[in-house]
Design a protein around this motif. Structure first.
Motif, PDB file in Angstrom:
ATOM      1  N   VAL A 160       5.506  -1.246   8.221  1.00  0.00           N
ATOM      2  CA  VAL A 160       5.810   0.229   8.088  1.00  0.00           C
ATOM      3  C   VAL A 160       7.374   0.525   7.078  1.00  0.00           C
ATOM      4  CG1 VAL A 160       5.174   2.667   7.931  1.00  0.00           C
ATOM      5  CG2 VAL A 160       3.716   1.097   9.155  1.00  0.00           C
ATOM      6  N   VAL A 204      -7.342   0.437   5.129  1.00  0.00           N
ATOM      7  CA  VAL A 204      -6.217  -0.840   6.515  1.00  0.00           C
ATOM      8  C   VAL A 204      -7.444  -2.106   7.029  1.00  0.00           C
ATOM      9  CG1 VAL A 204      -4.220  -1.833   7.377  1.00  0.00           C
ATOM     10  CG2 VAL A 204      -3.948   0.314   5.600  1.00  0.00           C
ATOM     11  N   THR A 254       0.331  11.363   8.398  1.00  0.00           N
ATOM     12  CA  THR A 254       0.050   9.216   7.451  1.00  0.00           C
ATOM     13  C   THR A 254       0.749   8.490   8.626  1.00  0.00           C
ATOM     14  OG1 THR A 254      -1.067   9.832   5.046  1.00  0.00           O
ATOM     15  CG2 THR A 254       0.302   8.167   5.513  1.00  0.00           C
ATOM     16  N   ASN A 265       5.162   4.536   3.949  1.00  0.00           N
ATOM     17  CA  ASN A 265       4.805   6.058   4.129  1.00  0.00           C
ATOM     18  C   ASN A 265       5.513   6.866   2.771  1.00  0.00           C
ATOM     19  OD1 ASN A 265       4.194   8.629   4.758  1.00  0.00           O
ATOM     20  ND2 ASN A 265       6.030   8.765   6.480  1.00  0.00           N
ATOM     21  N   ALA A 309       1.817   5.063   0.414  1.00  0.00           N
ATOM     22  CA  ALA A 309       0.396   6.359   0.972  1.00  0.00           C
ATOM     23  C   ALA A 309       1.247   7.677   0.975  1.00  0.00           C
ATOM     24  CB  ALA A 309       0.304   5.523   2.795  1.00  0.00           C
ATOM     25  N   ILE A 354       0.844  -1.118  -0.134  1.00  0.00           N
ATOM     26  CA  ILE A 354      -0.417   0.015   0.122  1.00  0.00           C
ATOM     27  C   ILE A 354       1.099   1.072   0.127  1.00  0.00           C
ATOM     28  CG2 ILE A 354      -1.636   1.178   0.729  1.00  0.00           C
ATOM     29  CD1 ILE A 354      -2.570  -1.538   2.280  1.00  0.00           C
ATOM     30  N   ALA A 372      -4.028   3.614  -0.987  1.00  0.00           N
ATOM     31  CA  ALA A 372      -4.862   3.312   0.031  1.00  0.00           C
ATOM     32  C   ALA A 372      -5.561   4.637   0.906  1.00  0.00           C
ATOM     33  CB  ALA A 372      -3.214   4.472   0.798  1.00  0.00           C
ATOM     34  N   ALA A 406      -0.315   5.067  10.059  1.00  0.00           N
ATOM     35  CA  ALA A 406       1.088   3.294   9.858  1.00  0.00           C
ATOM     36  C   ALA A 406       1.338   2.309  11.132  1.00  0.00           C
ATOM     37  CB  ALA A 406       1.279   3.964   8.480  1.00  0.00           C
ATOM     38  N   LEU A 449      -6.291   5.984   5.371  1.00  0.00           N
ATOM     39  CA  LEU A 449      -5.322   4.920   5.065  1.00  0.00           C
ATOM     40  C   LEU A 449      -6.140   3.925   5.810  1.00  0.00           C
ATOM     41  CD1 LEU A 449      -2.982   3.633   4.245  1.00  0.00           C
ATOM     42  CD2 LEU A 449      -1.728   5.300   6.141  1.00  0.00           C
ATOM     43  N   ILE A 458       1.181  -6.470   9.815  1.00  0.00           N
ATOM     44  CA  ILE A 458       2.036  -4.910   9.036  1.00  0.00           C
ATOM     45  C   ILE A 458       2.985  -4.925   9.222  1.00  0.00           C
ATOM     46  CG2 ILE A 458       0.773  -2.548   8.335  1.00  0.00           C
ATOM     47  CD1 ILE A 458      -2.116  -3.558  10.001  1.00  0.00           C
ATOM     48  N   ILE A 463       2.762  -1.238   4.721  1.00  0.00           N
ATOM     49  CA  ILE A 463       2.287   0.400   4.405  1.00  0.00           C
ATOM     50  C   ILE A 463       3.561   0.845   4.207  1.00  0.00           C
ATOM     51  CG2 ILE A 463       0.774   2.079   4.983  1.00  0.00           C
ATOM     52  CD1 ILE A 463      -0.372   0.379   7.115  1.00  0.00           C
TER      53      ILE A 463
END
Length: 377
Positions: free
Chosen positions: A102, A62, A86, A79, A51, A49, A136, A90, A58, A100, A77
């Motif tokens: 990031v 998610v 954001t 960023n 974003a 994703i 996102a 996240a 977001l 998940i 994710i």
């Protein structure tokens, strides 16, 4: 005044042709619906994703992915140098779910547009043989992943993209998006889309399911690193390399609001509006096409009323009605508000402004501007 009558007649004729072409598109393109699949051996899939400044959407996006059934997921994710909340959203999502991960502020490589760059960083952080790229701000039905994977396996696709329900709220969203969406589908959704011998392929960035082997065979996102229409170009590259691509309308499975405000909608097509034109100067005559298409019927009605010319008024009204009728089948794919959408003739204004602004960024900035950042080719 004869020119207005003739112009309105031409507009009506081509509106009818577009309506027929769009109906053909709706009939020949695959549709994927929620059928509550039951799978005793859930597939594993990595979800990527990208974003950038997605604080509004977001978390909801998610959360809809976390609820997926009949699949085993890992989510990355990326960023992409966001200037809003954001990153913190996240982070909180990752802290509450060990599925998940990031990536914050990935290095932007020379010659890469931001989204493709973020997707490539996400690709490098995953390992599963099945990958899903999704935006996102996309909301997913709880069976969207499972349905897409089963459809890919059934059709023996290597690449499958789903087109969502497009939600329209603000005035300019309703004025602009439906007709431009229809025009884009008529242009890109070729009748030989499913033919492996045809070069035609298409995708929607909202949802792309792809086999890792096929993606890595073309060098990942490298081949679309500076493409404004990265989703379409990715599908074409995959197919050019001998892999089978698929495309489905899936309004029951995914939905998205493309633009979050009137301002976003007014300027929202700036990034992509020059993409269909090669060389880009061919967009100059296109600037005048919406003015002709949308203004001719209204001018014919006004002039006919002023001069008491019944035929001119009738032809002007007929041209406007044929343009409006095209919107009816579009309601299968977008949730429009008719009292706003029927103001579509003034779409000529933002289209013209977007082309002018896109030219400015192309020749002055030597790139494409999107979400406050100029990406240079």
């Amino acid at each position: 005044m004869l020119s207005l009558t003739v112009g309105s007649g031409v507009v009506a004729f081509f509106s009818i042709c577009i309506a027929i072409a769009f109906l053909r598109v709706l009939m020949v393109t695959r549709w994927l619906t929620a059928k509550n699949p039951i799978d005793d051996s859930p597939r594993c899939v990595d979800v990527i994703i990208p974003a950038r400044n997605e604080e509004q959407d977001l978390r909801h996006a998610v959360e809809s992915i976390q609820k997926q059934r009949s699949v085993s997921i890992r989510v990355v994710i990326i960023n992409d140098h966001s200037t809003d909340e954001t990153a913190s959203i996240a982070k909180s999502l990752a802290e509450s779910d060990d599925r998940i991960g990031v990536i914050n502020d990935p290095t932007l490589r020379d010659g890469w547009f931001g989204k493709a760059n973020a997707m490539q960083h996400g690709l490098a952080a995953t390992s599963q043989s099945l990958l899903i790229f999704t935006d996102a701000d996309v909301l997913h039905h709880r069976d969207s992943f499972a349905e897409a994977i089963l459809e890919m396996e059934r059709r023996e696709d290597h690449f499958l993209s789903l087109f969502p329900t497009v939600e329209l709220e603000s005035f300019w969203e309703n004025v602009l998006v439906p007709h431009l969406m229809i025009a884009g589908m008529v242009a890109f959704l070729h009748r030989r889309l499913e033919d492996p011998r045809s070069p035609h392929a298409v995708a929607a960035g909202a949802f792309i399911l792809v086999q890792r082997d096929a993606l890595e065979a073309i060098g990942g996102l490298e081949s679309v690193k500076n493409e404004a229409l990265d989703d379409v170009k990715l599908a074409q590259r995959i197919k050019q390399n001998g892999y089978q691509t698929g495309f489905c309308f899936a309004p029951d499975l995914i939905r998205v609001r493309l633009f979050k405000s009137n301002r976003d909608a007014f300027w929202g097509f700036t990034k992509n509006i020059l993409s269909p034109f090669n060389p880009v100067w061919l967009a100059i005559p296109f600037m005048f096409l919406p003015i002709f298409v949308y203004a001719s019927p209204l001018l014919a009605i006004a002039a006919g009323l002023y001069q008491h010319e019944t035929l001119m008024v009738a032809i002007g009204i007929f041209a406007y009605v044929t343009q409006a009728i095209v919107l009816v089948p579009a309601t299968r794919l977008c949730r429009l508000k008719w009292y706003k959408a029927l103001c579509f003739p003034i779409a000529a204004l933002p289209i013209t402004c977007c082309i002018i602004k896109a030219y400015y960024h192309h020749y002055i900035d030597r790139g494409v501007k999107w979400r406050g950042r100029v990406m240079q080719k």
